[in-house]
Design a protein around this motif. Structure first.
Motif, mmCIF file in Angstrom:
data_model
loop_
_atom_site.group_PDB
_atom_site.id
_atom_site.type_symbol
_atom_site.label_atom_id
_atom_site.label_comp_id
_atom_site.label_asym_id
_atom_site.label_seq_id
_atom_site.Cartn_x
_atom_site.Cartn_y
_atom_site.Cartn_z
ATOM 1 N N ILE A 41 42.471 41.746 37.892
ATOM 2 C CA ILE A 41 43.061 42.165 39.166
ATOM 3 C C ILE A 41 43.535 43.622 39.085
ATOM 4 O O ILE A 41 43.285 44.425 39.991
ATOM 5 N N LEU A 42 44.173 43.950 37.984
ATOM 6 C CA LEU A 42 44.638 45.341 37.819
ATOM 7 C C LEU A 42 43.449 46.299 37.826
ATOM 8 O O LEU A 42 43.480 47.363 38.435
ATOM 9 N N LEU A 43 42.395 45.864 37.154
ATOM 10 C CA LEU A 43 41.188 46.694 37.083
ATOM 11 C C LEU A 43 40.622 46.934 38.487
ATOM 12 O O LEU A 43 40.216 48.046 38.831
ATOM 13 N N ALA A 44 40.628 45.871 39.307
ATOM 14 C CA ALA A 44 40.091 45.994 40.674
ATOM 15 C C ALA A 44 40.890 47.013 41.476
ATOM 16 O O ALA A 44 40.332 47.755 42.282
ATOM 17 N N ILE A 45 42.201 47.064 41.243
ATOM 18 C CA ILE A 45 43.030 48.032 41.978
ATOM 19 C C ILE A 45 42.715 49.445 41.487
ATOM 20 O O ILE A 45 42.543 50.380 42.272
ATOM 21 N N VAL A 46 42.566 49.575 40.176
ATOM 22 C CA VAL A 46 42.342 50.903 39.590
ATOM 23 C C VAL A 46 40.996 51.483 40.037
ATOM 24 O O VAL A 46 40.906 52.671 40.371
ATOM 25 N N VAL A 47 39.965 50.634 40.060
ATOM 26 C CA VAL A 47 38.630 51.175 40.349
ATOM 27 C C VAL A 47 38.346 51.296 41.848
ATOM 28 O O VAL A 47 37.335 51.861 42.236
ATOM 29 N N ALA A 48 39.222 50.774 42.703
ATOM 30 C CA ALA A 48 38.970 50.852 44.153
ATOM 31 C C ALA A 48 39.101 52.298 44.625
ATOM 32 O O ALA A 48 39.769 53.115 43.985
ATOM 33 N N ASP A 49 38.450 52.597 45.789
ATOM 34 C CA ASP A 49 38.648 53.923 46.389
ATOM 35 C C ASP A 49 40.124 54.083 46.716
ATOM 36 O O ASP A 49 40.857 53.109 46.802
ATOM 37 N N GLU A 50 40.506 55.316 46.999
ATOM 38 C CA GLU A 50 41.931 55.516 47.244
ATOM 39 C C GLU A 50 42.369 55.109 48.653
ATOM 40 O O GLU A 50 43.554 55.098 48.966
ATOM 41 N N GLN A 51 41.385 54.800 49.501
ATOM 42 C CA GLN A 51 41.744 54.379 50.862
ATOM 43 C C GLN A 51 42.517 53.054 50.798
ATOM 44 O O GLN A 51 42.094 52.139 50.080
ATOM 45 N N PRO A 52 43.626 52.946 51.543
ATOM 46 C CA PRO A 52 44.411 51.697 51.493
ATOM 47 C C PRO A 52 43.572 50.461 51.813
ATOM 48 O O PRO A 52 43.715 49.427 51.175
ATOM 49 N N ASN B 189 39.892 35.196 40.922
ATOM 50 C CA ASN B 189 40.747 34.803 39.789
ATOM 51 C C ASN B 189 41.835 33.811 40.184
ATOM 52 O O ASN B 189 42.865 33.720 39.523
ATOM 53 N N ASN B 190 41.580 33.090 41.287
ATOM 54 C CA ASN B 190 42.641 32.165 41.683
ATOM 55 C C ASN B 190 42.545 30.848 40.915
ATOM 56 O O ASN B 190 41.645 30.644 40.123
ATOM 57 N N ARG B 191 43.518 30.016 41.119
ATOM 58 C CA ARG B 191 43.650 28.712 40.451
ATOM 59 C C ARG B 191 43.674 28.859 38.926
ATOM 60 O O ARG B 191 43.072 28.087 38.216
ATOM 61 N N GLN B 192 44.341 29.894 38.461
ATOM 62 C CA GLN B 192 44.415 30.111 37.015
ATOM 63 C C GLN B 192 45.789 29.770 36.446
ATOM 64 O O GLN B 192 45.999 29.874 35.245
ATOM 65 N N GLY B 193 46.726 29.415 37.298
ATOM 66 C CA GLY B 193 48.046 29.004 36.798
ATOM 67 C C GLY B 193 47.923 27.669 36.075
ATOM 68 O O GLY B 193 47.002 26.903 36.330
ATOM 69 N N GLU B 194 48.882 27.423 35.182
ATOM 70 C CA GLU B 194 48.836 26.147 34.450
ATOM 71 C C GLU B 194 49.253 25.003 35.371
ATOM 72 O O GLU B 194 49.787 25.228 36.450
ATOM 73 N N ALA B 195 49.040 23.791 34.866
ATOM 74 C CA ALA B 195 49.514 22.620 35.613
ATOM 75 C C ALA B 195 51.041 22.659 35.644
ATOM 76 O O ALA B 195 51.665 23.162 34.701
ATOM 77 N N ILE B 196 51.624 22.145 36.726
ATOM 78 C CA ILE B 196 53.084 22.145 36.801
ATOM 79 C C ILE B 196 53.632 21.324 35.638
ATOM 80 O O ILE B 196 52.995 20.361 35.201
ATOM 81 N N THR B 197 54.798 21.704 35.150
ATOM 82 C CA THR B 197 55.270 21.053 33.933
ATOM 83 C C THR B 197 56.407 20.067 34.190
ATOM 84 O O THR B 197 56.847 19.399 33.287
ATOM 85 N N LEU C 131 47.949 19.531 40.034
ATOM 86 C CA LEU C 131 48.841 20.439 40.762
ATOM 87 C C LEU C 131 49.115 21.637 39.860
ATOM 88 O O LEU C 131 49.594 21.475 38.734
ATOM 89 N N LEU C 132 48.784 22.819 40.353
ATOM 90 C CA LEU C 132 48.900 24.016 39.522
ATOM 91 C C LEU C 132 50.035 24.917 39.996
ATOM 92 O O LEU C 132 50.383 24.928 41.183
ATOM 93 N N LYS C 133 50.553 25.712 39.060
ATOM 94 C CA LYS C 133 51.564 26.703 39.430
ATOM 95 C C LYS C 133 50.862 27.833 40.192
ATOM 96 O O LYS C 133 49.833 28.332 39.728
ATOM 97 N N PRO C 134 51.385 28.232 41.337
ATOM 98 C CA PRO C 134 50.714 29.283 42.112
ATOM 99 C C PRO C 134 50.955 30.667 41.508
ATOM 100 O O PRO C 134 52.014 30.921 40.932
ATOM 101 N N THR C 135 49.970 31.520 41.651
ATOM 102 C CA THR C 135 50.093 32.883 41.121
ATOM 103 C C THR C 135 49.807 33.902 42.222
ATOM 104 O O THR C 135 49.383 33.533 43.320
ATOM 105 N N ILE C 136 49.978 35.174 41.901
ATOM 106 C CA ILE C 136 49.695 36.226 42.887
ATOM 107 C C ILE C 136 48.244 36.172 43.346
ATOM 108 O O ILE C 136 47.931 36.528 44.474
ATOM 109 N N ALA C 137 47.352 35.704 42.433
ATOM 110 C CA ALA C 137 45.934 35.640 42.809
ATOM 111 C C ALA C 137 45.721 34.586 43.883
ATOM 112 O O ALA C 137 44.882 34.752 44.775
ATOM 113 N N ASP C 138 46.463 33.508 43.840
ATOM 114 C CA ASP C 138 46.328 32.473 44.865
ATOM 115 C C ASP C 138 46.887 32.968 46.198
ATOM 116 O O ASP C 138 46.397 32.618 47.259
#
Lengths: 534, 228
Positions: B28-39, B53-61, B171-178
């Motif tokens: 995700i960081l890479l995608a931000i870095v390599v994008a054009d500078e336009q918002p 890269n979604n659904r990568q959080g672990e199962a709820i504990t 049931l997974l923990k949600p992340t910024i990617a989700d």
């Protein structure tokens, strides 16, 4: 920056708490060229459209846009309708690329929000060159606007556009049931018997029966109907609880007689089999259709929406009738769905759902179950390979795994699937094991775990698997300990306890310890003479 | 990412996210870095990277709930059903009827029971404490307030559907990617590791548990409520 986007920012309609008024105010402030630019971006699913609609998932961009646009002022709808008419007319006139057609379909859905676009939708329905898919979608959009006179639906050539028949039935079923049923019975070929068709068929039949003399009208219609239509009516009538429809209940005897007559007619038109089963004619027609669709899939030809619909029906047929030999057909269908998912199909949710259905249908196929029990490697290997690829890309694991357990599949296959399911994180290992232990006895569960150990060892993932097992239940892990070499057991424990030093032999050679990072003893292995193998 | 949303997302990434493993975070960081500078380009690139890269959080504990709640804006939900399942619903009216039947407690037919209830990821909550049941909330807007839905306030006059169904196994923990570009999302504090926490629309409302899962089916439904 595009003019409409600048207006959006100026209106502050994207700020938290800005509210409905800010959004609708922004739409009211768009001129014709703004609308054109925005609708094109919406159809092309460009980032600007996402910024304005702000859907929570890409698939809900158009459904949310339909909702917002449906709430705009009449003046804004008028302008938007004009803009949409221009865009659709241009698209219709030019040679379209496949991506144009995707945008076209999206815009037709959006057109449902604007009564002002009805004229161009009507034109598309009547333009033969537009192709059946676009024409059908234009008809669907018109039915959503719901302002067309009945004559429009009665004049459509359903031989050319069979996909419009369920839509027309839906539109006319409540108000003109006899005409609606007339459209259905006049179809030259058996249509696809899905809920989209059968539900309005049921509504129209109920409506007709609730009219005075309705049953006589229905009988008259049936006399002129092909056998497949009579079979469909019998199925629909089976689903109607006449006692709950007051108008029919008052003519209870009349309705009961009709149901009896229908059954008699229908049964005479097919082989003796349970009433709820589809007739052989329908099965035959569906299988013939499946051959056509599957031939397309085999050649990897682009599959149009209509064919995808057929595919869903064929799938349903195989799910309901596991005794139909459909192994190779299902494999073909599954490969198609998986390829679509891998290619990033925008309908990922429904594709995954369909892929899950195929896998469930496959698991339930008598042929596959037999192969599983008899270790027929040809069938089994194809199925296994497919299942494993499905688990990688589609959220189908739970259903597939449950079905596999219900099917009496042997421990090796269950172990193999469980390992991959847990590895692909489609399901947590603990959930797999819980399913396993609730559906089958503990002896079988232990056999599965032993098979899983052997396979994990071959795959080089024994530590990962063992650590998951240990995390889930140290007791079960202990029971399985006899199948592990001491070095394997220690490596697993080290991974499970997240320590980096595995073991240290007692200076007196009497015992083994696993040490944590802090140097404390974490676990002592039982003295069983296995030390010498280290 | 100079907008308010951009700032919020950057804060989520840089300071708060702790459920997302390193490799997807790196993507995700890479995608931000390599994008054009336009918002717009950054937003689009970020969203695509999240999607991949979604659904990568672990199962709820914590202990897994038996039943979960999910809210859907009624009209877009009906539109989505009609658009996605054309072999089940001839048009929007047919999908509307289906939803009305569900609200009335009529179980779905066999073919409809097998339909997925969401396109891709479902966000759910559950009742952990007896004093915070979401199903007793009186108005649609209160539901949105509790669940942090519709932060732009565009649907205040619209009804909302509450779907109550059997909790899926994963049931997974949600992340910024989700969360992708969703305004309201915020990872829980770093020392909170059991599951996600909803960020409600107002600070006075306590944070409820939050998780995501892959699409569940209508056959899993227990009850559907419409809150006006």
């Amino acid at each position: 920056m595009k003019s409409y986007l600048a207006k959006y920012i100026a209106a502050g309609a994207g700020l938290p708490g800005s509210g409905e008024a800010a959004l609708l105010g922004f739409f009211s402030n768009l001129d014709l060229s703004d609308w054109e630019a925005f609708l094109i971006d919406l159809g092309m699913r460009r980032a600007e459209a996402f910024e304005i609609i702000q859907p929570r998932a890409p698939e809900t961009l158009i459904p949310m846009a339909q909702d917002f646009l449906g709430r705009t002022s009449p003046a804004a709808k008028g302008l938007a309708g004009q803009a949409l008419t221009r865009i659709l007319t241009q698209l219709l006139a030019r040679h379209r690329q496949p991506e144009d057609d995707v945008a076209f379909l999206d815009l037709l859905a959006v057109a449902s929000s604007f009564p002002y676009s009805a004229a161009v939708l009507r034109k598309i329905v009547h333009t033969v060159d537009a192709g059946p898919d676009l024409r059908t979608e234009a008809a669907r959009a018109l039915s959503n606007i719901n302002e067309e006179p009945p004559a429009f639906w009665l004049e459509i050539d359903y031989h050319e556009l069979p996909g419009v028949a369920p839509i027309a039935l839906e539109v006319l079923s409540s108000t003109m049931p006899l005409q609606a049923l007339g459209i259905f019975t006049a179809l030259r070929e058996p249509p696809t018997f899905n809920a989209a068709l059968l539900e309005p068929l049921g509504i129209a039949t109920t409506q007709l029966l609730s009219l005075a003399g309705g049953s006589a009208l229905l009988l008259d219609l049936l006399a002129k109907s092909p056998a497949w239509a009579r079979a469909a009516f019998a199925e629909v009538l089976d689903g109607i609880d006449v006692s709950r429809v007051p108008e029919i209940a008052t003519r209870g005897q009349e309705a009961a007689n009709l149901v009896r007559i229908l059954h008699a007619q229908n049964l005479s038109a097919r082989a003796p089999e349970p009433v709820k089963e589809p007739s052989l004619e329908i099965l035959g027609a569906m299988l013939a259709q499946s051959d056509k669709v599957l031939a397309l899939l085999e050649r990897w030809s682009p599959v149009a929406d209509a064919s995808t619909v057929s595919l869903a029906v064929i799938l349903e047929l195989f799910v309901r009738h596991p005794s139909l030999s459909a192994f190779s057909a299902l494999i073909t269908i599954a490969r198609f769905y998986l390829a679509e998912i891998r290619a990033g199909d925008p309908m990922l949710g429904s594709r995954s759902n369909s892929a899950g259905l195929v896998i469930s249908a496959l698991v339930r196929q008598d042929h596959v179950a037999r192969a599983g029990r008899q270790h027929d490697s040809t069938v089994w290997d194809s199925f296994r390979q497919l299942l494993l690829s499905a688990l990688e890309v589609a959220p189908t694991a739970v259903g597939a795994f449950e079905a596999l357990l219900a099917q009496g599949t042997g421990p090796r296959m269950v172990a193999s699937v469980m390992l991959r399911v847990a590895r692909a994180r489609s399901m947590a290992f603990g959930d797999c094991y819980e399913l396993l232990s609730t559906r089958r006895d503990s002896r079988f569960a232990m056999k599965v775990l032993r098979a899983a150990v052997r396979e994990a060892r071959t795959m080089g993932s024994l530590e990962e698997f063992g650590a998951q097992l240990y995390d889930y239940s140290p007791q079960i892990f202990d029971e399985l300990g006899r199948d592990l070499a001491p070095r394997e057991e220690i490596a697993i424990l080290a991974r499970a306890e997240r320590i980096d030093r595995y073991y240290q032999e007692d200076p007196h050679g009497l015992d083994l310890y696993v040490l944590g990072l802090d140097g404390k003893v974490m676990r002592t292995l039982p003295e069983d003479g296995r030390r010498s193998t280290l | 990412m100079q907008s308010a949303l951009g700032e919020k997302i950057l804060r989520n990434i840089e300071e708060l996210e702790h459920f997302l493993p390193m490799p997807p975070m790196h993507n995700i960081l890479l995608a931000i870095v390599v994008a054009d500078e336009q918002p717009e380009s950054i937003a689009s690139s970020y969203q695509l990277a999240c999607w991949a890269n979604n659904r990568q959080g672990e199962a709820i504990t914590s202990e897994r709930p038996a039943l979960v709640w999910r809210a859907e804006e009624r009209k877009p939900f009906v539109n989505w059903l009609a658009r996605t399942y054309k072999s089940e619903f001839a048009n929007i009216r047919a999908a509307e009827r289906f939803v009305e039947d569900l609200i009335a407690g009529t179980p779905p037919s066999r073919s409809r029971a097998l339909l997925a209830m969401t396109p891709h990821i479902a966000w759910v909550t559950w009742n952990r404490c007896p004093h915070s049941p979401i199903d007793t909330v009186a108005s649609a807007q209160e539901v949105r307030d509790y669940l942090g839905l519709d932060p732009l306030g565009r649907n205040r006059s619209e009804p909302i559907l509450l779907l109550h169904y059997q909790a899926p196994l994963n049931l997974l923990k949600p992340t910024i990617a989700d969360a992708e570009l969703f305004w309201q999302f915020e990872p829980p504090p770093e020392d909170f590791t059991n599951f996600g926490l909803i960020r409600p629309l107002t600070a006075e409302i306590p944070r409820r548990p939050e998780a995501i899962h892959e699409p569940a089916h209508f056959r899993d439904l227990d009850v559907v409520r419409m809150t006006p």
